[in-house]
Design an enzyme around this catalytic site. Structure first.
Site, mmCIF file in Angstrom:
data_model
loop_
_atom_site.group_PDB
_atom_site.id
_atom_site.type_symbol
_atom_site.label_atom_id
_atom_site.label_comp_id
_atom_site.label_asym_id
_atom_site.label_seq_id
_atom_site.Cartn_x
_atom_site.Cartn_y
_atom_site.Cartn_z
ATOM 1 N N ALA A 53 0.822 -1.226 0.000
ATOM 2 C CA ALA A 53 0.000 0.000 0.000
ATOM 3 C C ALA A 53 0.851 1.270 0.000
ATOM 4 O O ALA A 53 1.989 1.271 0.475
ATOM 5 C CB ALA A 53 -0.911 -0.018 1.225
ATOM 6 N N LYS A 105 1.536 -5.319 3.384
ATOM 7 C CA LYS A 105 2.656 -4.435 3.738
ATOM 8 C C LYS A 105 2.166 -2.999 3.577
ATOM 9 O O LYS A 105 2.080 -2.482 2.471
ATOM 10 C CB LYS A 105 3.888 -4.675 2.859
ATOM 11 C CG LYS A 105 5.116 -4.011 3.507
ATOM 12 C CD LYS A 105 6.109 -3.476 2.538
ATOM 13 C CE LYS A 105 5.789 -2.169 1.910
ATOM 14 N NZ LYS A 105 5.791 -0.969 2.789
ATOM 15 N N GLU A 162 5.332 2.333 4.893
ATOM 16 C CA GLU A 162 6.210 2.511 6.056
ATOM 17 C C GLU A 162 6.068 3.910 6.639
ATOM 18 O O GLU A 162 6.590 4.208 7.692
ATOM 19 C CB GLU A 162 7.678 2.240 5.661
ATOM 20 C CG GLU A 162 8.291 3.234 4.673
ATOM 21 C CD GLU A 162 7.926 2.959 3.205
ATOM 22 O OE1 GLU A 162 6.977 2.183 2.965
ATOM 23 O OE2 GLU A 162 8.580 3.535 2.308
ATOM 24 N N CYS A 204 -4.517 10.172 -5.723
ATOM 25 C CA CYS A 204 -4.180 9.772 -7.098
ATOM 26 C C CYS A 204 -5.254 10.254 -8.065
ATOM 27 O O CYS A 204 -5.033 10.307 -9.262
ATOM 28 C CB CYS A 204 -4.045 8.271 -7.190
ATOM 29 S SG CYS A 204 -5.587 7.451 -6.870
ATOM 30 N N GLU A 212 4.067 14.077 -12.080
ATOM 31 C CA GLU A 212 3.044 14.050 -11.028
ATOM 32 C C GLU A 212 3.580 14.850 -9.839
ATOM 33 O O GLU A 212 4.645 14.531 -9.318
ATOM 34 C CB GLU A 212 2.773 12.598 -10.604
ATOM 35 C CG GLU A 212 1.647 12.489 -9.592
ATOM 36 C CD GLU A 212 1.403 11.067 -9.109
ATOM 37 O OE1 GLU A 212 2.371 10.300 -8.967
ATOM 38 O OE2 GLU A 212 0.234 10.724 -8.863
HETATM 39 P P1 NAD Z 1 5.444 4.664 -3.297
HETATM 40 O O1 NAD Z 1 5.547 4.011 -4.624
HETATM 41 O O2 NAD Z 1 6.585 5.451 -2.792
HETATM 42 O O3 NAD Z 1 5.156 3.544 -2.173
HETATM 43 C C1 NAD Z 1 4.146 2.587 -2.336
HETATM 44 C C2 NAD Z 1 4.606 1.280 -1.720
HETATM 45 O O4 NAD Z 1 5.719 0.761 -2.452
HETATM 46 C C3 NAD Z 1 5.075 1.441 -0.280
HETATM 47 O O5 NAD Z 1 4.569 0.371 0.472
HETATM 48 C C4 NAD Z 1 6.594 1.411 -0.376
HETATM 49 O O6 NAD Z 1 7.195 0.809 0.729
HETATM 50 C C5 NAD Z 1 6.860 0.602 -1.624
HETATM 51 N N1 NAD Z 1 8.020 1.094 -2.382
HETATM 52 C C6 NAD Z 1 8.380 2.394 -2.557
HETATM 53 N N2 NAD Z 1 9.464 2.460 -3.358
HETATM 54 C C7 NAD Z 1 9.780 1.202 -3.706
HETATM 55 C C8 NAD Z 1 10.781 0.621 -4.539
HETATM 56 N N3 NAD Z 1 11.700 1.368 -5.149
HETATM 57 N N4 NAD Z 1 10.804 -0.721 -4.689
HETATM 58 C C9 NAD Z 1 9.884 -1.480 -4.072
HETATM 59 N N5 NAD Z 1 8.920 -0.994 -3.274
HETATM 60 C C10 NAD Z 1 8.849 0.327 -3.091
HETATM 61 O O7 NAD Z 1 4.103 5.521 -3.325
HETATM 62 P P2 NAD Z 1 3.609 6.556 -2.241
HETATM 63 O O8 NAD Z 1 4.476 7.762 -2.306
HETATM 64 O O9 NAD Z 1 3.432 5.883 -0.937
HETATM 65 O O10 NAD Z 1 2.153 6.898 -2.801
HETATM 66 C C11 NAD Z 1 1.920 7.917 -3.732
HETATM 67 C C12 NAD Z 1 1.812 7.371 -5.132
HETATM 68 O O11 NAD Z 1 0.798 6.386 -5.196
HETATM 69 C C13 NAD Z 1 1.408 8.427 -6.145
HETATM 70 O O12 NAD Z 1 2.154 8.252 -7.320
HETATM 71 C C14 NAD Z 1 -0.065 8.143 -6.389
HETATM 72 O O13 NAD Z 1 -0.545 8.568 -7.649
HETATM 73 C C15 NAD Z 1 -0.076 6.655 -6.278
HETATM 74 N N6 NAD Z 1 -1.420 6.173 -5.977
HETATM 75 C C16 NAD Z 1 -2.124 5.596 -6.977
HETATM 76 C C17 NAD Z 1 -3.421 5.163 -6.740
HETATM 77 C C18 NAD Z 1 -4.218 4.548 -7.834
HETATM 78 O O14 NAD Z 1 -5.218 3.906 -7.538
HETATM 79 N N7 NAD Z 1 -3.816 4.706 -9.093
HETATM 80 C C19 NAD Z 1 -3.984 5.295 -5.470
HETATM 81 C C20 NAD Z 1 -3.222 5.874 -4.452
HETATM 82 C C21 NAD Z 1 -1.936 6.306 -4.720
#
Ligand code: NAD
Length: 547
Positions: A196, A222, A225, A330, A430
């Site tokens: 998430a 998960k 964090e 998002c 974004e």
């Molecule tokens: P993020 O990608 O940084 O993190 C999401 C999850 O991925 C976290 O649990 C994190 O621990 C993990 N993660 C982060 N970087 C990683 C990597 N390099 N390798 C593996 N795992 C990794 O996203 P965020 O900043 O928490 O959330 C914001 C983003 O989510 C925005 O881009 C938003 O548009 C998107 N979002 C999309 C939707 C949708 O339905 N399309 C909904 C909510 C959020």
């Protein structure tokens, strides 16, 4: 229209850092906030808001991790340490997978009515404990209390819709030939995983928990964090709702935990919601190890404003959808496409109204938007605003540098409105902050070309009083979720999420009918029972000889 005159600035890189050397003491929280933090820490087994550790939830037990690496979760309004989140160790991760694997043996064979009862009980408990979940979200994520309740409510709607699971799992049967029947059953996949993002700490775990579990799978969640508290409360409520040990497990961390999920051979499917970089990585890595993967990712959502739009409704919609949750949705409207000669007064009025929005800590009365999630996020967003200035954009309203009385250390950015062109970074990337980019279009066709040229396909909206205009837009726009005079057209969960293009990787969408399909596999059985083979019961009167 200003054009991009200056050379592109060097790419703005911000490393996400978690540890901060000095954090203010708990007393930096207001008495109200502190009371809520203490209440959360006292009442819930897995989470803390007073600086203690967040636990893993494995095999029905909330256990402290023996991790060496810990991530600080700080209140985005004050930087006060709320909790520390473990980088769950590989042996703890293995325990979670074994617990889920063991639990699958019995949970997958449980009656669908047992699973339905669990969903109904969870629904009831979530409503009863909504304040705790919302308080945790305000503290860790920073959104306003009303918005935090909305975060939970959108997840609850998935729980409520999932109560139809016995009907949703009904299979098909037909007699395909004389005495021969073919039937389909929807069977669970096994151990699944859900990863998430930070921006909807309750809603997104609730997109997957009820769907995966009610269809007979077991699940490893998960959470982000950066704000795992809501997921920990939800896990405890699942336990109180009668979920057997090991059916739901929660582990924590960053890339190592995510990679362990992608690689583990026992895990059959991954649901991911988050940014593009992580989503592409998880999709490729998870698919490589044979998993079913669905990834909802980033977005750039355009609202097309026609000259005939209802001004009051349009401006209210743009304000709510661009600046609500500090733009960290998002489905936030991040671009307004003004078509033709929108009357002169629109932009000044939009700016005036945006300026009046109250930026404040989420529990404060009247707060319209809270801080952004972290100092690094603030730095990235202000960097993108600066890039617009450097590239010739017009900053109509600048939210950088705002002060919020009583909260000198918060990650504050006020509503910002930039007029730009499609070649500027602030349009292309974004922003995920309270920033609305305005671009101009000459006609509806021109607006459609702009929206369709954008790689993302999460959401879009049109504001108009003309049915014919709306119909043309709806038919020709290539984005998966379309609003007509509706700024955030997220479908309710009797439908499935339908973002497309670069906003989605995978074949089967989240929740609704798609959710049932994602978490099940069809088994067809063809059986032949010939009428001619019927054994006619006939009593024998002879002495039995067992020959
Ligand atoms: P993020 O990608 O940084 O993190 C999401 C999850 O991925 C976290 O649990 C994190 O621990 C993990 N993660 C982060 N970087 C990683 C990597 N390099 N390798 C593996 N795992 C990794 O996203 P965020 O900043 O928490 O959330 C914001 C983003 O989510 C925005 O881009 C938003 O548009 C998107 N979002 C999309 C939707 C949708 O339905 N399309 C909904 C909510 C959020």
């Amino acid at each position: 229209m200003p054009s991009a005159k200056l050379p592109r600035p060097a790419r703005f890189l911000v490393r996400r850092t978690y540890a901060t050397a000095v954090r203010p003491p708990l007393s930096a929280l207001t008495p109200t906030t502190r009371a809520k933090a203490e209440e959360l820490s006292a009442n819930w087994k897995g989470t803390s808001a007073t600086g203690e550790k967040t636990k893993n939830f494995i095999g029905g037990a909330f256990v402290e991790s023996s991790a060496e690496s810990w991530i600080d979760v700080a209140d985005p309004a004050t930087q006060t340490l709320l909790t520390r989140v473990p980088e769950t160790t590989s042996s703890e991760f293995e325990q979670a997978v074994s617990a889920a694997s063991e639990a699958f043996k019995t949970w997958s064979r449980s009656s669908v009515l047992t699973r339905q009862r669990f969903v109904l009980e969870l629904q009831h408990l979530l409503r009863q404990n909504a304040d705790a979940v919302a308080n945790s979200i305000v503290l860790e994520q920073g959104k306003t209390l009303a918005d935090a309740h909305g975060d939970l409510l959108r997840g609850l709607q998935v729980v409520e819709t999932t109560a139809n699971v016995p009907t949703a799992l009904l299979g098909d049967t037909i007699e395909v030939s004389k005495d021969m029947d073919t039937s389909t059953r929807k069977l669970p996949l096994g151990v699944c995983a859900s990863i998430a993002p930070f921006n909807f700490p309750a809603m997104i775990p609730l997109w997957t928990i009820p769907m995966a579990l009610s269809t007979g799978n077991t699940l490893i969640v998960k959470p982000s964090e950066r704000d795992p508290g809501a997921a920990m409360i939800i896990a405890e409520l699942c336990q109180r709702a009668g979920l057997p040990d090991g059916v739901l497990n929660v582990v924590h961390g960053t890339v190592p935990t995510v990679n362990a999920i992608c690689d583990h051979p026992v895990i059959k499917a991954i649901s991911f919601v988050g940014g593009d970089r992580a989503g592409k990585h998880i999709y490729e890595r998870g698919r490589k190890s044979g998993k079913r993967v669905q990834c909802n990712m980033g977005a750039k959502n355009h609202a097309v404003v026609m000259q005939d739009a209802n001004k009051g409704h349009t401006i209210n919609s743009l304000l709510g959808a661009a600046f609500g949750a500090a733009g960290q949705r998002c489905m936030a409207i991040s671009v307004a496409v003004l078509v033709g000669d929108i009357p002169h007064g629109w932009i000044p009025e939009l700016c005036e109204r945006a300026k009046q929005l109250s930026v404040n800590q989420g529990f404060e009365q009247g707060a319209d938007l809270g801080p952004v999630i972290s100092p690094a996020a603030k730095q990235r967003i202000t960097g993108l605003i600066a890039s617009a200035e450097e590239q010739g954009g017009i900053i109509h309203l600048d939210g950088r540098g705002i002060q919020v009385p009583g909260y000198p250390d918060g990650n504050w950015i006020g509503p910002t409105i930039i007029e730009a062109t499609a070649d500027m970074r602030c349009y292309k990337e974004e922003i995920f902050g309270p920033v609305l980019v305005i671009v101009r279009a000459d006609s509806l066709d021109d607006a459609l070309a702009i929206v369709n040229a954008n790689p993302y396909g999460n959401g879009t909206a049109i504001f108009t009083k003309s049915g014919a205009t709306a119909r043309k837009f709806e038919r020709e726009v290539e984005v998966g979720q379309v609003g007509i005079n509706v700024p955030i057209p997220v479908p309710l969960p009797m439908f499935s999420w339908s973002g497309n293009k670069a906003s989605f990787l995978g074949d089967i969408p989240f929740y609704g009918r798609g959710g049932v399909d994602f978490y099940t596999q069809n088994k067809t059985t063809t059986a032949l029972w010939r009428e001619a083979d019927i054994i006619q019961p006939k009593a024998s009167m002879a002495m039995p000889t067992h020959h």
